[in-house]
Every structure is written in structure tokens, then in C-alpha cells.
Design an enzyme around this catalytic site. Structure first.
Site, PDB file in Angstrom:
ATOM      1  N   GLU A 330      45.236  31.521  46.602  1.00 15.61           N
ATOM      2  CA  GLU A 330      44.176  31.925  45.681  1.00 15.61           C
ATOM      3  C   GLU A 330      44.084  33.437  45.575  1.00 15.61           C
ATOM      4  OE1 GLU A 330      41.003  29.636  47.480  1.00 15.61           O
ATOM      5  OE2 GLU A 330      40.701  31.179  49.002  1.00 15.61           O
ATOM      6  N   TYR A 374      33.955  51.164  49.592  1.00 16.07           N
ATOM      7  CA  TYR A 374      35.145  51.029  50.448  1.00 16.07           C
ATOM      8  C   TYR A 374      35.971  52.316  50.539  1.00 16.07           C
ATOM      9  CZ  TYR A 374      34.602  46.001  49.294  1.00 16.07           C
ATOM     10  OH  TYR A 374      34.152  44.722  49.104  1.00 16.07           O
ATOM     11  N   CYS A 401      22.407  58.995  40.074  1.00 17.51           N
ATOM     12  CA  CYS A 401      21.596  59.894  40.876  1.00 17.51           C
ATOM     13  C   CYS A 401      21.926  59.672  42.344  1.00 17.51           C
ATOM     14  CB  CYS A 401      20.135  59.573  40.600  1.00 17.51           C
ATOM     15  SG  CYS A 401      19.187  61.040  40.518  1.00 17.51           S
ATOM     16  N   TYR A 430      37.160  43.323  41.158  1.00 21.60           N
ATOM     17  CA  TYR A 430      35.985  43.787  41.892  1.00 21.60           C
ATOM     18  C   TYR A 430      35.363  45.036  41.260  1.00 21.60           C
ATOM     19  CZ  TYR A 430      38.346  40.560  45.001  1.00 21.60           C
ATOM     20  OH  TYR A 430      38.989  39.462  45.507  1.00 21.60           O
TER      21      TYR A 430
HETATM   22  N1  PLP Z   1      39.974  33.732  48.791  1.00 18.12           N
HETATM   23  C1  PLP Z   1      38.918  34.104  49.521  1.00 18.12           C
HETATM   24  C2  PLP Z   1      38.254  33.084  50.369  1.00 18.12           C
HETATM   25  C3  PLP Z   1      38.440  35.410  49.487  1.00 18.12           C
HETATM   26  O1  PLP Z   1      37.390  35.760  50.211  1.00 18.12           O
HETATM   27  C4  PLP Z   1      39.108  36.348  48.644  1.00 18.12           C
HETATM   28  C5  PLP Z   1      38.662  37.736  48.567  1.00 18.12           C
HETATM   29  O2  PLP Z   1      37.905  38.257  49.306  1.00 18.12           O
HETATM   30  C6  PLP Z   1      40.203  35.912  47.895  1.00 18.12           C
HETATM   31  C7  PLP Z   1      40.611  34.604  47.993  1.00 18.12           C
HETATM   32  C8  PLP Z   1      40.952  36.834  46.995  1.00 18.12           C
HETATM   33  O3  PLP Z   1      41.517  37.884  47.680  1.00 18.12           O
HETATM   34  P1  PLP Z   1      42.378  38.948  46.907  1.00 18.12           P
HETATM   35  O4  PLP Z   1      41.573  39.442  45.774  1.00 18.12           O
HETATM   36  O5  PLP Z   1      42.641  40.001  47.906  1.00 18.12           O
HETATM   37  O6  PLP Z   1      43.635  38.272  46.471  1.00 18.12           O
END
Ligand code: PLP
Length: 477
Positions: A330, A374, A401, A430
Site C-alpha cells: 500500500e 518533519y 504568522c 501529505y
Molecule cells: N500504510 C500505512 C499503514 C501507513 O501508515 C502509511 C503511511 O504512513 C502508508 C501505508 C503509506 O506510506 P508511504 O506513503 O510512505 O508509502
């Protein structure tokens, strides 16, 4: 700071254009600009065949610009390399927390991807985008009862994170069973809440502390030391149809070894489950592949990462004499980050002699909170001065601000002036999804660009939107 360039050639924004190498397909996560980026005869940046300066005139500033070609290419590369290197069944899910909206979910689904969601809101969006529920997986370390019920009733898979959630799921099933009483068909669906179990693999990887989730000291997932108890419990629950295991070790990872280690550990867990007569047929190795935010970042390609995972899971299954599970991953960032840039309009400048020059843009931490959260590093170009030499080193400041609202420290740019269009690269992941209305700034619009056409996918918020949820009690009027 600026990448190597041929001797005698002055560095300019053009150095960030994707290098069109013959016979090689570019991996989007290894590029800084979207794959369709080019510079037109007006010295302006084009993405998806659209001049970025014209897009800003048309849709306003700041503006998220999403390149369809790059996003689709990344989806296809993940999908096809898993098919190529894995002998069993596979399914790539898009981790939609990176950027969840109707259009993005619809594009990912149209490329055959499933969707990973982490809240009722993300789940609702994916469903409304037409994603098939059997390809939606709900994550989260504190899912509400309402979120769980929405997922169950929609027919999604729930990635169970902790004991409290397992007990809540059983309790929901009991309640639904009582409520349904006589309807056998409902009883059938009540008895088969499809779940996976999320485990914390205890694998360290070198990434920012906040985006590292797989080490044991993490708020996510079951402790592997509790594995026997978890398997024993789940195996005795007729209302839980546990189909597999999940783990995610972190984000923006460049090494391949942590994911190889993960594959081996997860296959061992699969073998352990067999002791409890649990027939687990799915293994989800999470996401985490990094992207190139600066010229010094060197992530593996999507193909290299996928191949490493497929091979290690296949080998581990062969070693353990286990049938191949359906393999899921994922990715979020590596699917979408490079596909999007954010265009801003440059405004005021403040020169502090012998210290630094601040150049200000019309957005900042509200549309991209990653630098302040970050300390993330980005690169930028000036869209209307792409071939101009990079003669200035400036600090790009947001308009909030907040002294920490700095988008890029020591950005190398051509000489800029108010009205120039600054483009920050790699903002697809993000950014919009973490955007806020801090200082009551309306969130920017987003456009999808392809073949010279731009379609609005997110409207710009208005001041009316800003006060939409405000309530003014009578006595204050
Ligand atoms: N799966 C889970 C459970 C996550 O928490 C995240 C990101 O924090 C992702 C997948 C996706 O990660 P990335 O965007 O680094 O591929």
C-alpha cells in the site's frame, strides 16, 4: 546544493526536468518534476501540456497541479511489476492518506488499485469515488464504532489494530445479529466481518521518527509477542473472518533490506497462524518507498522495490513450505508525490545584509505543513524563468504568522520579483491531505492536467467556506 551539471552550463531550473533516457521507463519516484514537465518557448514550465503561469492566471494562487500521466504511470508500474515478479495473486492498494479526494481515488481505482483508508471520511470519499468496497481496507489505531460499522456495512476489509478494536468488532457483530434476528441473509453477512491483523514487526529503518511505525515502540498494531493470544482469540470468533496479516514499517525509506526482513518475518507469522487453524491467505507489506525530494535523494525505483518484496516473500514461502498468499502492498508517497507541484505567487522580500534574504510566497505551512512538522526539504523552480541562471540563494518564507513557517531554506533561484510564479516540486503526498486553515487561509484549488487540458478537482475555499462551521450564539449578536 545544485546538482552536477555539464561544465560551462549554468545551472537553471531546467536541470530538474525528467531526463528522457531512451529504452528506460522513468520511475516517477526517482524524478523531481512530473514526467510530462517541459519548458516551452516562452521559458515557462509546462505540465501535462499546460503552461503553469497560465494555470495560475486561470485557477488562482496557490495552486496544486496534479499530472495525470505521472500518477497513472506510478500506479501501472506498481501493478505491473507485482504481476511480473510474483507468481501468486497480488493487489496494490493506494494509501490514500497521502492525498484522498474523489478524483485521485477514481484514478487509482481505474488503474486496478484498491484503496487503503484510515478514517470514516477517507472511506466515504473512496466509496463516493466508485471504488469497489472489496478493494477498500480500513486502517486506524482508534477507529470509532461508527467508522467500523460504516466499513462493515459497506463490505470493506478492516485492518484490526488492537485488542479494544477486536472486542468492539465482536460486540458490533453480536448487536447486529440480535437486530437482524430472523433474516438469514443478514446473519450471513454479520458472521463474516472481513479482517486482517496489523502487527508491529520490530524492524528499524532510517527515517524521521514521526514517520517510523514498524519498530516495537509504536502506537500502531499488535505486539508480535502477543501473537499466540491474538490468533487464539480470533480463531474462536465466528463473527471474525480473519484473512491475513498486515505490517507497515515506515515512510520515505530508501533501503531495501528492511522490507526484505519484513517479508521474512511476516511469512513466519503466517506459519504460526496455521497452528490455530487460521487459514490466512493475504499478506500486506504496507508502503514506505521513498521519493526524490532533492537531487541527493536516491531511492530505488518502483520496480526494484516491488521485485525485492515479491522475491523475498516467494522465497520465504518456499522455505517454510507454505502456499503463496495473495500479496498486497500500500504505497502512498511514491505513487503520488512526484505527480504534483504547488504553484505560488512571489510577493515581498526582506534583505538582511550579511545574514539572509527572505522571499515570501502566498501560502506556506497551511498548504504544506511538512517542512515545519518533519523538517522536510523541498526544491523549487521559478515557472516563468526556467532557463535563467540560478544566481540567488534565498529563504522561501510562507505568509503565516509563525517564524517557523519556512518552506525552503537556502533555495537556489534565478533573480525573482513580485509576481513570479514559484513552483515547489514533489508536493503530491501529505500536502493537501495535511493542509489546514491556519490563520484562516482558504485551502488552495487543485487541477488535474493531461494533454493540454486542466480540470478542477478541488475547488479553492472561499471566505464563506472559512466561516461555514462557525456559530454565533444569539446573545453575541
Ligand atoms: N500504510 C500505512 C499503514 C501507513 O501508515 C502509511 C503511511 O504512513 C502508508 C501505508 C503509506 O506510506 P508511504 O506513503 O510512505 O508509502
Amino acid at each position: 546544493m545544485v546538482s552536477t551539471h555539464p561544465v560551462g552550463v549554468q545551472p537553471s531550473g531546467n536541470q530538474y526536468l525528467p531526463e528522457k533516457r531512451s529504452n528506460t521507463t522513468l520511475s516517477p519516484n526517482q524524478e523531481l518534476l512530473p514526467l510530462s514537465a517541459r519548458v516551452n518557448r516562452h521559458n515557462c514550465l509546462e505540465i501535462g501540456g499546460c503552461d503553469v503561469t497560465t494555470l495560475v492566471q486561470q485557477f488562482g494562487s496557490p495552486l496544486y497541479i496534479l499530472d495525470e500521466e505521472t500518477l497513472r504511470t506510478a500506479c501501472q508500474q506498481y501493478r505491473d511489476t507485482f504481476k511480473q515478479y510474483y507468481k501468486g495473486e497480488s493487489q496494490v492498494l493506494y494509501a490514500s492518506k497521502a492525498w484522498n479526494c474523489l478524483a485521485v481515488c477514481a484514478i487509482a481505482a481505474s488503474e486496478g488499485l484498491g484503496i487503503d483508508v484510515v478514517s470514516g471520511g477517507e472511506l466515504y470519499t473512496a466509496l463516493k469515488a466508485g471504488v469497489s468496497p472489496d478493494k477498500i481496507y480500513l486502517h486506524g489505531n482508534n477507529k470509532s464504532r461508527e467508522e467500523l460499522i460504516l466499513a462493515i456495512e459497506s463490505g470493506c476489509t478492516i485492518v484490526a489494530d488492537n485488542w479494544h478494536e477486536l472486542h468492539t468488532l465482536v460486540n458490533i457483530a453480536e448487536e447486529r445479529l440480535i437486530a437482524s434476528e430472523s433474516t438469514l441473509s443478514t446473519q450471513h453477512s454479520v458472521l463474516s466481518t472481513r479482517i486482517m491483523l496489523r502487527l508491529t514487526p520490530g524492524i528499524e529503518c532510517h527515517t524521521h521518527e514521526y514517520i517510523r511505525t514498524g519498530h516495537l515502540d509504536s502506537k500502531f498494531g499488535f505486539d508480535p509477542n502477543d501473537l499466540d493470544q491474538v490468533f487464539a482469540f480470533v480463531s474462536k470468533q465466528p463473527s471474525l473472518n480473519c484473512v491475513g496479516l498486515h505490517a507497515h514499517i515506515g515512510s520515505q525509506i530508501f533501503e531495501r533490506q528492511p522490507h526484505r526482513d519484513l517479508g521474512v518475518v511476516m511469512v513466519q507469522w503466517l506459519r504460526d497462524a496455521a497452528k490455530y487453524d487460521l487459514e490466512l491467505t493475504e499478506l500486506n507489506v504496507g508502503g514506505g518507498l521513498g521519493i526524490k525530494y532533492t537531487e541527493s535523494d536516491d531511492p530505488p525505483s518502483i520496480e526494484e522495490w516491488s521485485k525485492a518484496i515479491c522475491e523475498v516473500v516467494q522465497q520465504a514461502c518456499a522455505d517454510q513450505n507454505l502456499p503463496l498468499p495473495k500479496l498486497l502492498c500500500e504505497p502512498g508517497r511514491s505513487l503520488i508525490a512526484t505527480a504534483c507541484v504547488t504553484a505560488y505567487t512571489i510577493g515581498s522580500a526582506k534583505v538582511i545584509p550579511d545574514i539572509r534574504t527572505y522571499v515570501t510566497i502566498d501560502g506556506g505551512m497551511s498548504d504544506n505543513p511538512r517542512p515545519i512538522t518533519y523538517q522536510s526539504v523541498y526544491r523549487a523552480v521559478v515557472a516563468n524563468k526556467m532557463s535563467d541562471s540560478l544566481t540567488e540563494t534565498v529563504t522561501l518564507a510562507g505568509k503565516h504568522c509563525e517564524s517557523g513557517d519556512i518552506l525552503i531554506k537556502n533555495a537556489q533561484l534565478p533573480k525573482t520579483e513580485p509576481g513570479d510564479i514559484l513552483v515547489v516540486m514533489g508536493t503530491g503526498a501529505y500536502n493537501y491531505s495535511m493542509a489546514s486553515n491556519y490563520n484562516r487561509l482558504p485551502r488552495p484549488a487543485a487541477v488535474l492536467v493531461a494533454n493540454g487540458e486542466a480540470n478542477l478537482i478541488l475547488q479553492r475555499e472561499t471566505y464563506q467556506d472559512i466561516i461555514r462551521q462557525d456559530c454565533l450564539p444569539e446573545r453575541l449578536k
